[in-house]
Scaffold this motif. Structure first.
Motif, PDB file in Angstrom:
ATOM      1  N   ASP A 157       3.776  -2.250   0.692  1.00 28.69           N
ATOM      2  CA  ASP A 157       3.686  -2.635   1.499  1.00 28.69           C
ATOM      3  C   ASP A 157       4.220  -4.454   1.160  1.00 28.69           C
ATOM      4  O   ASP A 157       5.471  -5.033   2.050  1.00 28.69           O
ATOM      5  CB  ASP A 157       2.470  -3.183   1.723  1.00 28.69           C
ATOM      6  N   THR A 182       0.482   2.003  -3.105  1.00 32.48           N
ATOM      7  CA  THR A 182       0.736   1.668  -1.939  1.00 32.48           C
ATOM      8  C   THR A 182       1.120   0.150  -1.206  1.00 32.48           C
ATOM      9  O   THR A 182       1.368  -0.407  -0.697  1.00 32.48           O
ATOM     10  CB  THR A 182      -0.568   2.497  -0.905  1.00 32.48           C
ATOM     11  N   ALA A 185      -4.137   6.347   1.447  1.00 35.53           N
ATOM     12  CA  ALA A 185      -3.360   6.098  -0.065  1.00 35.53           C
ATOM     13  C   ALA A 185      -4.212   6.690  -0.852  1.00 35.53           C
ATOM     14  O   ALA A 185      -4.440   7.463  -1.979  1.00 35.53           O
ATOM     15  CB  ALA A 185      -2.782   5.351  -0.546  1.00 35.53           C
ATOM     16  N   SER A 245      -3.045   5.106  -6.405  1.00 31.76           N
ATOM     17  CA  SER A 245      -2.175   5.498  -5.240  1.00 31.76           C
ATOM     18  C   SER A 245      -2.402   4.388  -4.589  1.00 31.76           C
ATOM     19  O   SER A 245      -1.761   3.446  -3.869  1.00 31.76           O
ATOM     20  CB  SER A 245      -2.545   6.684  -4.821  1.00 31.76           C
ATOM     21  N   LYS A 282      -5.293   1.873   5.968  1.00 31.97           N
ATOM     22  CA  LYS A 282      -4.042   3.265   5.317  1.00 31.97           C
ATOM     23  C   LYS A 282      -4.122   2.655   3.278  1.00 31.97           C
ATOM     24  O   LYS A 282      -3.872   4.174   3.402  1.00 31.97           O
ATOM     25  CB  LYS A 282      -2.527   2.085   5.170  1.00 31.97           C
ATOM     26  N   TYR A 283      -5.030   1.937   3.146  1.00 34.40           N
ATOM     27  CA  TYR A 283      -5.462   2.216   2.021  1.00 34.40           C
ATOM     28  C   TYR A 283      -6.731   3.008   1.404  1.00 34.40           C
ATOM     29  O   TYR A 283      -5.900   3.574   0.321  1.00 34.40           O
ATOM     30  CB  TYR A 283      -6.107   0.724   1.242  1.00 34.40           C
TER      31      TYR A 283
END
Length: 97
Positions: free
Chosen positions: A86, A82, A19, A78, A15-16
């Motif tokens: 979270d 993120t 991002a 970004s 996910k990172y």
């Protein structure tokens, strides 16, 4: 929990990375569009900037270096946003309408 198309949970590292990639892409795109608009709207000024920089080769090298640094900064920003998003959870989850 997010699930991918193959019903496997999406890991947070992925996910990172996504991002970071999106942040880098958006940053480089915005800078490229900004430069293109500058060249299109005031080409005489931009030619003067190229001349003052030391020519086309030096201007291109300076532009590429600046683009790389700012793209990396956009990716880092970004990823950080993120990560923060979270970690923040509301005290009361929103009710369904």
């Amino acid at each position: 929990m997010q699930v991918s198309a193959s019903n496997q949970p999406i890991t947070t590292n992925r996910k990172y990375a996504r991002a970071a990639a999106k942040g880098a892409l958006l940053t480089s795109g915005a800078l490229t569009v900004s430069s293109a608009v500058s060249w299109a709207s005031d080409s005489a000024y931009m030619k003067e900037v190229v001349k003052n920089t030391g020519g086309k080769a030096k201007y291109a090298a300076t532009y590429a270096l600046g683009l790389a640094v700012l793209t990396a900064a956009g990716a880092l920003l970004s990823t950080a946003l993120t990560f923060i998003a979270d970690k923040i959870t509301p005290k009361k989850p929103p009710k369904a309408v």
